[in-house]
Design a protein around this motif. Structure first.
Motif, PDB file in Angstrom:
ATOM      1  N   VAL A   7      37.039  54.496  32.627  1.00 22.50           N
ATOM      2  CA  VAL A   7      36.973  53.637  33.824  1.00 22.50           C
ATOM      3  C   VAL A   7      37.512  52.261  33.485  1.00 22.50           C
ATOM      4  CG1 VAL A   7      35.340  52.471  35.381  1.00 22.50           C
ATOM      5  CG2 VAL A   7      35.038  54.889  34.850  1.00 22.50           C
ATOM      6  N   ARG A   8      38.404  51.748  34.334  1.00 17.33           N
ATOM      7  CA  ARG A   8      38.813  50.345  34.193  1.00 17.33           C
ATOM      8  C   ARG A   8      37.747  49.494  34.896  1.00 17.33           C
ATOM      9  NH1 ARG A   8      43.618  47.063  37.156  1.00 17.33           N
ATOM     10  NH2 ARG A   8      43.333  45.106  36.031  1.00 17.33           N
ATOM     11  N   HIS A   9      37.475  48.317  34.371  1.00 18.54           N
ATOM     12  CA  HIS A   9      36.455  47.431  34.956  1.00 18.54           C
ATOM     13  C   HIS A   9      36.789  47.056  36.406  1.00 18.54           C
ATOM     14  CE1 HIS A   9      39.220  44.070  34.789  1.00 18.54           C
ATOM     15  NE2 HIS A   9      39.597  44.526  33.612  1.00 18.54           N
ATOM     16  N   GLY A  10      35.784  46.512  37.111  1.00 13.40           N
ATOM     17  CA  GLY A  10      35.967  46.037  38.483  1.00 13.40           C
ATOM     18  C   GLY A  10      36.866  44.802  38.543  1.00 13.40           C
ATOM     19  N   LEU A  20      46.615  36.073  33.151  1.00 14.70           N
ATOM     20  CA  LEU A  20      46.478  37.006  32.022  1.00 14.70           C
ATOM     21  C   LEU A  20      45.121  36.815  31.353  1.00 14.70           C
ATOM     22  CD1 LEU A  20      50.053  36.516  30.569  1.00 14.70           C
ATOM     23  CD2 LEU A  20      49.193  38.575  31.698  1.00 14.70           C
ATOM     24  N   GLN A  21      44.387  37.897  31.232  1.00 10.62           N
ATOM     25  CA  GLN A  21      43.055  37.820  30.612  1.00 10.62           C
ATOM     26  C   GLN A  21      43.112  38.190  29.138  1.00 10.62           C
ATOM     27  OE1 GLN A  21      40.024  38.782  34.147  1.00 10.62           O
ATOM     28  NE2 GLN A  21      41.380  40.469  33.679  1.00 10.62           N
ATOM     29  N   GLY A  22      43.618  39.398  28.846  1.00  9.00           N
ATOM     30  CA  GLY A  22      43.624  39.867  27.466  1.00  9.00           C
ATOM     31  C   GLY A  22      42.203  39.905  26.938  1.00  9.00           C
ATOM     32  N   GLN A  23      41.959  39.240  25.802  1.00  2.00           N
ATOM     33  CA  GLN A  23      40.604  39.227  25.237  1.00  2.00           C
ATOM     34  C   GLN A  23      39.844  37.975  25.670  1.00  2.00           C
ATOM     35  OE1 GLN A  23      40.699  40.431  21.112  1.00  2.00           O
ATOM     36  NE2 GLN A  23      41.759  42.326  21.637  1.00  2.00           N
ATOM     37  N   ARG A  81      38.557  46.842  23.689  1.00  2.00           N
ATOM     38  CA  ARG A  81      39.029  45.604  24.339  1.00  2.00           C
ATOM     39  C   ARG A  81      40.455  45.721  24.864  1.00  2.00           C
ATOM     40  NH1 ARG A  81      37.464  40.667  20.273  1.00  2.00           N
ATOM     41  NH2 ARG A  81      35.195  40.863  20.470  1.00  2.00           N
ATOM     42  N   GLU A  82      40.785  44.811  25.789  1.00  2.00           N
ATOM     43  CA  GLU A  82      42.165  44.713  26.282  1.00  2.00           C
ATOM     44  C   GLU A  82      43.063  44.218  25.156  1.00  2.00           C
ATOM     45  OE1 GLU A  82      44.419  45.848  27.730  1.00  2.00           O
ATOM     46  OE2 GLU A  82      44.396  45.177  29.828  1.00  2.00           O
ATOM     47  N   LEU A  83      44.372  44.387  25.335  1.00  2.00           N
ATOM     48  CA  LEU A  83      45.358  43.882  24.381  1.00  2.00           C
ATOM     49  C   LEU A  83      45.109  42.399  24.107  1.00  2.00           C
ATOM     50  CD1 LEU A  83      48.229  44.770  23.091  1.00  2.00           C
ATOM     51  CD2 LEU A  83      49.146  43.310  24.905  1.00  2.00           C
ATOM     52  N   HIS A 150      40.011  48.707  29.834  1.00  2.00           N
ATOM     53  CA  HIS A 150      40.943  47.802  30.535  1.00  2.00           C
ATOM     54  C   HIS A 150      42.239  48.525  30.893  1.00  2.00           C
ATOM     55  CE1 HIS A 150      38.427  44.356  29.272  1.00  2.00           C
ATOM     56  NE2 HIS A 150      38.155  45.168  28.266  1.00  2.00           N
ATOM     57  N   GLY A 151      43.026  47.858  31.754  1.00  2.00           N
ATOM     58  CA  GLY A 151      44.233  48.487  32.291  1.00  2.00           C
ATOM     59  C   GLY A 151      45.254  48.869  31.234  1.00  2.00           C
ATOM     60  N   MET A 152      45.669  47.908  30.415  1.00  2.00           N
ATOM     61  CA  MET A 152      46.697  48.225  29.423  1.00  2.00           C
ATOM     62  C   MET A 152      46.121  49.112  28.322  1.00  2.00           C
ATOM     63  SD  MET A 152      48.698  44.591  29.193  1.00  2.00           S
ATOM     64  CE  MET A 152      50.187  45.181  28.422  1.00  2.00           C
ATOM     65  N   ASP A 211      46.165  46.959  41.076  1.00  2.00           N
ATOM     66  CA  ASP A 211      46.698  47.542  39.848  1.00  2.00           C
ATOM     67  C   ASP A 211      47.051  46.400  38.901  1.00  2.00           C
ATOM     68  OD1 ASP A 211      49.167  46.515  40.548  1.00  2.00           O
ATOM     69  OD2 ASP A 211      50.025  48.444  41.088  1.00  2.00           O
ATOM     70  N   GLU A 212      47.766  46.751  37.846  1.00  2.00           N
ATOM     71  CA  GLU A 212      48.067  45.751  36.830  1.00  2.00           C
ATOM     72  C   GLU A 212      48.968  44.632  37.343  1.00  2.00           C
ATOM     73  OE1 GLU A 212      47.067  45.857  33.419  1.00  2.00           O
ATOM     74  OE2 GLU A 212      45.614  46.973  34.561  1.00  2.00           O
ATOM     75  N   LEU A 213      49.727  44.936  38.404  1.00  2.00           N
ATOM     76  CA  LEU A 213      50.588  43.899  38.959  1.00  2.00           C
ATOM     77  C   LEU A 213      49.916  43.208  40.136  1.00  2.00           C
ATOM     78  CD1 LEU A 213      53.978  45.798  38.766  1.00  2.00           C
ATOM     79  CD2 LEU A 213      53.159  43.975  37.286  1.00  2.00           C
TER      80      LEU A 213
HETATM   81  O1  LIG Z   1      43.937  41.372  30.756  1.00  2.00           O
HETATM   82  C1  LIG Z   1      44.479  41.382  31.872  1.00  2.00           C
HETATM   83  O2  LIG Z   1      44.788  40.395  32.520  1.00  2.00           O
HETATM   84  C2  LIG Z   1      44.828  42.730  32.462  1.00  2.00           C
HETATM   85  C3  LIG Z   1      46.206  43.051  31.931  1.00  2.00           C
HETATM   86  O3  LIG Z   1      46.778  44.090  32.576  1.00  2.00           O
HETATM   87  O4  LIG Z   1      43.926  43.728  32.051  1.00  2.00           O
HETATM   88  P1  LIG Z   1      42.480  44.003  32.680  1.00  2.00           P
HETATM   89  O5  LIG Z   1      42.389  43.251  33.984  1.00  2.00           O
HETATM   90  O6  LIG Z   1      42.424  45.487  32.918  1.00  2.00           O
HETATM   91  O7  LIG Z   1      41.461  43.578  31.674  1.00  2.00           O
END
Ligand SMILES: O=C(O)[C@@H](CO)OP(=O)(O)O
Length: 215
Positions: A7-10, A20-23, A81-83, A150-152, A211-213
């Protein structure tokens, strides 16, 4: 056969602001909390027994809501974790210079070891995501785990199970609180090991999810 739900988070504040969130982290929006409650209801129906979440705030909060519905605890795993997006974390996408946008694109255009300065490559993220998924094989027989990530991160995991390069993850559309499922099986007919049953399913949500975009 072990079935693992992904599951990707809400939806978060920065998802809606195209940052950009990342970590780094931002909180779930009211809509994100609503999405989490809907995916929680589906998880309860599915009989989820274990919830394992990335230790970032947005995934922990989503996992908490799912755990309440399923009556289980949340185990945190930083490998989910996300990228790590290095120096571009917290930046609005629209504010990136051409050079910065080039760093971001190097992640998804197949550049070997492409990464944002001080960030992580897709191959590095893929290795830790697979290690976290393989950890589910140690759970007791009959377990039905759900991972919140997370998405990526999930895109890379699912794409590489399919045999795509880690850089191909943008070919998958994983909306907030979408559900994917991968199964571990040994049938001689299908490929042995992990197979993808579904990716990015959103029929449990009552409204559009980003979505991611952010579309
Ligand atoms: O980190 C973020 O900004 C996005 C990148 O696609 O990921 P997520 O919202 O799924 O954590």
């Amino acid at each position: 056969m072990l079935q693992v739900y992904l599951v990707r988070h809400g939806e978060t504040l920065w998802n809606t602001e195209r940052r950009l969130q990342g970590q780094s982290d931002s909180p779930l929006t009211a809509n994100g909390e609503h999405q989490a409650r809907q995916v929680a209801e589906r998880a309860r129906e599915l009989g989820i027994t274990h919830i394992i979440a990335s230790d970032l705030g947005r995934t922990r909060r989503t996992a908490e809501i799912i755990a309440d519905a399923c009556g289980c605890d949340v185990r945190e795993d930083p490998r989910l974790r996300e990228l790590n997006m290095g120096v571009l974390e917290q930046r609005p996408l629209a504010s990136l210079s051409d050079e910065e946008e080039g760093w971001r694109r190097a992640l998804v255009d197949g550049t070997v070891d492409g990464r944002i300065p001080q960030g992580e490559s897709m191959a590095e993220m893929s290795a830790r995501m697979h290690a976290a998924l393989n950890g589910c094989l140690e759970l007791p027989e009959g377990s039905r785990p759900l991972l919140v990530s997370h998405g990526m991160a999930l895109g890379v995991l699912i794409g590489t199970i399919l045999g795509l390069a880690p850089s191909a993850e943008r070919r998958l559309r994983l909306r907030n609180c979408s559900i994917s499922r991968v199964d571990y099986q040994q049938s001689p007919w299908l490929a042995p090991g992990w197979v993808v049953e579904t990716a990015g399913e959103v029929t449990h949500l009552d409204g559009p999810a980003l979505d991611e975009l952010q579309r």
